[in-house]
Design an enzyme around this catalytic site. Structure first.
Site, PDB file in Angstrom:
ATOM      1  N   ASN A 161     -12.278  -1.567  -0.974  1.00 19.05           N
ATOM      2  CA  ASN A 161     -11.578  -2.113   0.188  1.00 19.05           C
ATOM      3  C   ASN A 161     -12.295  -1.663   1.460  1.00 19.05           C
ATOM      4  O   ASN A 161     -12.620  -0.483   1.607  1.00 19.05           O
ATOM      5  CB  ASN A 161     -10.142  -1.604   0.221  1.00 19.05           C
ATOM      6  CG  ASN A 161      -9.440  -1.898   1.535  1.00 19.05           C
ATOM      7  OD1 ASN A 161      -9.025  -3.032   1.787  1.00 19.05           O
ATOM      8  ND2 ASN A 161      -9.333  -0.894   2.405  1.00 19.05           N
ATOM      9  N   GLU A 162     -12.536  -2.611   2.348  1.00 20.81           N
ATOM     10  CA  GLU A 162     -13.141  -2.309   3.655  1.00 20.81           C
ATOM     11  C   GLU A 162     -14.293  -1.300   3.518  1.00 20.81           C
ATOM     12  O   GLU A 162     -14.308  -0.233   4.135  1.00 20.81           O
ATOM     13  CB  GLU A 162     -12.085  -1.812   4.643  1.00 20.81           C
ATOM     14  CG  GLU A 162     -11.074  -2.888   4.989  1.00 20.81           C
ATOM     15  CD  GLU A 162     -10.109  -2.515   6.107  1.00 20.81           C
ATOM     16  OE1 GLU A 162     -10.182  -1.384   6.629  1.00 20.81           O
ATOM     17  OE2 GLU A 162      -9.256  -3.369   6.460  1.00 20.81           O
TER      18      GLU A 162
ATOM     19  N   TYR B  67      -6.574  -9.135  11.537  1.00 20.10           N
ATOM     20  CA  TYR B  67      -5.255  -8.840  12.086  1.00 20.10           C
ATOM     21  C   TYR B  67      -5.134  -9.431  13.486  1.00 20.10           C
ATOM     22  O   TYR B  67      -6.106  -9.447  14.256  1.00 20.10           O
ATOM     23  CB  TYR B  67      -5.031  -7.329  12.165  1.00 20.10           C
ATOM     24  CG  TYR B  67      -4.777  -6.674  10.823  1.00 20.10           C
ATOM     25  CD1 TYR B  67      -3.497  -6.634  10.287  1.00 20.10           C
ATOM     26  CD2 TYR B  67      -5.818  -6.101  10.099  1.00 20.10           C
ATOM     27  CE1 TYR B  67      -3.258  -6.040   9.057  1.00 20.10           C
ATOM     28  CE2 TYR B  67      -5.592  -5.503   8.870  1.00 20.10           C
ATOM     29  CZ  TYR B  67      -4.306  -5.472   8.353  1.00 20.10           C
ATOM     30  OH  TYR B  67      -4.075  -4.890   7.130  1.00 20.10           O
TER      31      TYR B  67
ATOM     32  N   GLN C  46       2.359  -5.914   5.735  1.00 21.53           N
ATOM     33  CA  GLN C  46       2.578  -5.673   4.321  1.00 21.53           C
ATOM     34  C   GLN C  46       3.990  -6.099   3.946  1.00 21.53           C
ATOM     35  O   GLN C  46       4.772  -6.472   4.807  1.00 21.53           O
ATOM     36  CB  GLN C  46       2.344  -4.208   4.001  1.00 21.53           C
ATOM     37  CG  GLN C  46       0.901  -3.782   4.195  1.00 21.53           C
ATOM     38  CD  GLN C  46       0.656  -2.347   3.728  1.00 21.53           C
ATOM     39  OE1 GLN C  46       1.481  -1.711   3.093  1.00 21.53           O
ATOM     40  NE2 GLN C  46      -0.504  -1.829   4.081  1.00 21.53           N
TER      41      GLN C  46
ATOM     42  N   GLU D 261       0.847  -1.196   0.000  1.00 17.81           N
ATOM     43  CA  GLU D 261       0.000   0.000   0.000  1.00 17.81           C
ATOM     44  C   GLU D 261       0.883   1.247   0.000  1.00 17.81           C
ATOM     45  O   GLU D 261       2.023   1.225   0.462  1.00 17.81           O
ATOM     46  CB  GLU D 261      -0.895  -0.005   1.239  1.00 17.81           C
ATOM     47  CG  GLU D 261      -1.901   1.136   1.273  1.00 17.81           C
ATOM     48  CD  GLU D 261      -2.953   0.952   2.366  1.00 17.81           C
ATOM     49  OE1 GLU D 261      -3.859   1.792   2.457  1.00 17.81           O
ATOM     50  OE2 GLU D 261      -2.848  -0.037   3.128  1.00 17.81           O
TER      51      GLU D 261
ATOM     52  N   GLU E  13      -5.935  -9.228   3.750  1.00 23.34           N
ATOM     53  CA  GLU E  13      -5.118  -8.518   4.733  1.00 23.34           C
ATOM     54  C   GLU E  13      -5.068  -9.358   6.007  1.00 23.34           C
ATOM     55  O   GLU E  13      -6.114  -9.672   6.583  1.00 23.34           O
ATOM     56  CB  GLU E  13      -5.675  -7.119   5.049  1.00 23.34           C
ATOM     57  CG  GLU E  13      -5.536  -6.130   3.907  1.00 23.34           C
ATOM     58  CD  GLU E  13      -5.948  -4.715   4.291  1.00 23.34           C
ATOM     59  OE1 GLU E  13      -5.829  -4.335   5.483  1.00 23.34           O
ATOM     60  OE2 GLU E  13      -6.405  -3.977   3.393  1.00 23.34           O
TER      61      GLU E  13
END
Length: 512
Positions: A176-177, A252, A357, A29, A308
């Site tokens: 995204n999201e 996460y 990432q 990103e 992610e």
């Protein structure tokens, strides 16, 4: 403490689903030093580069056979307008990256630079389009610009910018999201947009798009169900409509509260066990989303994508809080190893995953020192490298007998031995993680169904869970050879592998 005993039965002749290499995907990103100073140093940099792309980073990622790279976000994707990143760099407009550090983005790394990077890496591009602040036309024209040959307005624009032939760009993220930074939408509102956008993301020539709808956070199974209802129904004879081909979700590993996630290198053994408990929940969430999808898609035509994942700690002291720079210890490597075991176990539905990432951000593979220019391979990088043999291999059924290897954490049971296995032709690869912080595990691999002709093992460990690599000490956590003992078994071959505390071991075998 004395060693614990474990027995792992592996049926070498009973194949399971294919473990897609894309489960070992990556994410880059426009955030902190992931792109600028990570992948991109510019053509005038003293750091060896090709067209501005840093070559030692490319070489390191090629060594782990990076299968795909997701770009330009993340939250940045829904602020990014692709036309700002094409044409002469000196003419590209600037913008403010409001999500990550409120810094100026000069768009010097754009579409052509990203596709050149993917070509150097030998990786499939995964482009994440802008739904939050973009338009259907904008994303549709981006697909045309990248993938259409012959004559068309966007193909002509691409040629004017120096690229005659189209690229192969299979993977496209539809925002995204959307539940958060991608627009704060309701699931029903986004589901309609996903159908609309997917309709206008066209296949051009022989480039077939794999369209990925932006899915849930953690265990928001309702979001997944809403997206599945949008393209299917219970008992539909023909299965889901072929509008988008996959649904994503994000998870996460964050053991602390959002405001204080914990330190990357200074943590207690209790902190470690809580982290591993959170890490192992990924399998629960994969199973939950898969169960919802099975109701509407029993034939598993729609893929699940975890695009992610990884650890998220407080940023390193003295760094920009918006850049999400954190160190990477042996603990992070063990988080990665148990994630991969979960991915292998659910490879029938989970088709792609992208760690967050790749360089200098969150659970990175690579850290680059901004002062010396040194490149550091993290402990997590080594797990990816040790697992290359699982790429596109056939998963094998594993049965673990380890009655002593568990621990109660906050009233929940944490299993301390994690194992997965796969086979490719006349070889097999076994991955074993001992999460016990203090106790070694004597593990018997009970291998049935095929003859074992040869074997070797590798181990990743260190003196402490907090151990990590730096420019001054790049090999504090590194891979070395490991011993394996042959044991007679009544039903097949037996290999005894001792797993030291907090260690990750892979065993490669040759089969007859």
């Amino acid at each position: 403490m004395s060693a614990a005993d474990a027995r792992v039965v592996i049926d070498l002749d009973i194949p399971g689903p294919t473990i897609s290499r894309h489960l070992y995907g990556h994410f880059a990103e426009h955030l902190g030093r992931c792109i600028y100073g990570g992948f991109w140093v510019g053509e005038d940099s003293p750091v060896p580069n090709e067209g501005g792309i840093r070559l030692d980073v490319v070489e390191a990622l090629r060594d782990i056979a990076i299968p795909n790279l997701r770009w330009p976000g993340g939250c940045f994707a829904d602020e990014y307008h692709w036309r700002d990143g094409i044409g002469p760099r000196e003419d590209r407009p600037r913008m403010v990256n409001t999500n990550w550090g409120d810094v100026v983005e000069d768009n010097s790394f754009g579409t052509h630079e990203f596709l050149a990077l993917c070509e150097l890496l030998g990786a499939d591009p995964y482009v994440n389009g802008n739904v939050g602040s973009g338009t259907v036309r904008e994303m549709s024209e981006w697909v045309e610009y990248l993938t259409r040959g012959g004559e068309s307005p966007m193909a002509a624009l691409r040629r004017a910018n120096g690229r005659d032939e189209p690229w192969k760009v299979p993977f496209w993220g539809i925002g995204n999201e959307a539940w958060g930074c991608g627009g704060n939408m309701r699931a029903e509102a986004y589901a309609d947009l996903a159908r609309q956008y997917a309709t206008y993301l066209r296949d051009h020539g022989d480039n077939k798009l794999y369209r990925i709808a932006a899915g849930a956070s953690d265990d928001d199974y309702r979001w997944t169900e809403t997206l599945m209802k949008s393209i299917s129904c219970i008992g539909c004879g023909d299965g889901p409509k072929d509008i988008y081909q996959a649904i994503s979700f994000h998870y996460y590993t964050i053991p602390g509260p959002w405001e204080d996630k914990g330190d990357a290198t200074r943590f207690s053994t209790d902190d470690y066990y809580l982290t591993m408990l959170k890490a192992r929940r990924v399998e629960e969430f994969i199973r939950g989303h898969a169960a919802v999808m099975d109701v509407y898609d029993p034939a598993k035509k729609i893929g699940l994508v975890l695009d992610e994942w990884g650890t998220w700690w407080n940023v390193e002291e003295g760094t920009n809080p918006g850049f999400l720079y954190q160190q990477n210890t042996l603990r992070d490597a063990l988080v990665a190893s148990v994630h991969f075991d979960a991915f292998h176990a659910h490879a029938d539905r989970l088709v792609m995953a992208n760690i967050a990432q790749t360089v200098n951000v969150l659970q990175a593979m690579i850290l680059t020192d901004p002062d010396s220019g040194a490149l550091v391979l993290t402990p997590s990088y080594h797990v990816f490298r040790m697992n290359v043999g699982h790429h596109d291999a056939t998963a094998l059924r594993v049965h673990v007998e380890a009655p002593e290897l568990h621990r109660e954490i906050d009233g929940q049971r944490l299993e301390l031995l994690s194992v997965s296995a796969s086979t490719t032709g006349d070889t097999a690869l076994f991955s074993l993680t001992n999460l016990d912080a203090d106790r070694s595990v004597s593990t018997l691999l009970d291998l049935r169904g095929r003859t074992v002709l040869g074997w070797s093992a590798r181990i990743l460990s260190a003196d402490s869970l907090q151990a990590h690599n730096t420019a001054a000490a790049p090999d504090t956590v590194s891979v070395r050879d490991h011993e394996v003992e042959v044991v007679d078994q009544p039903f097949g071959a037996g290999l005894r592998v001792d797993l030291p505390p907090h260690s990750y071991v892979t065993v490669s075998v040759t089969l007859g």
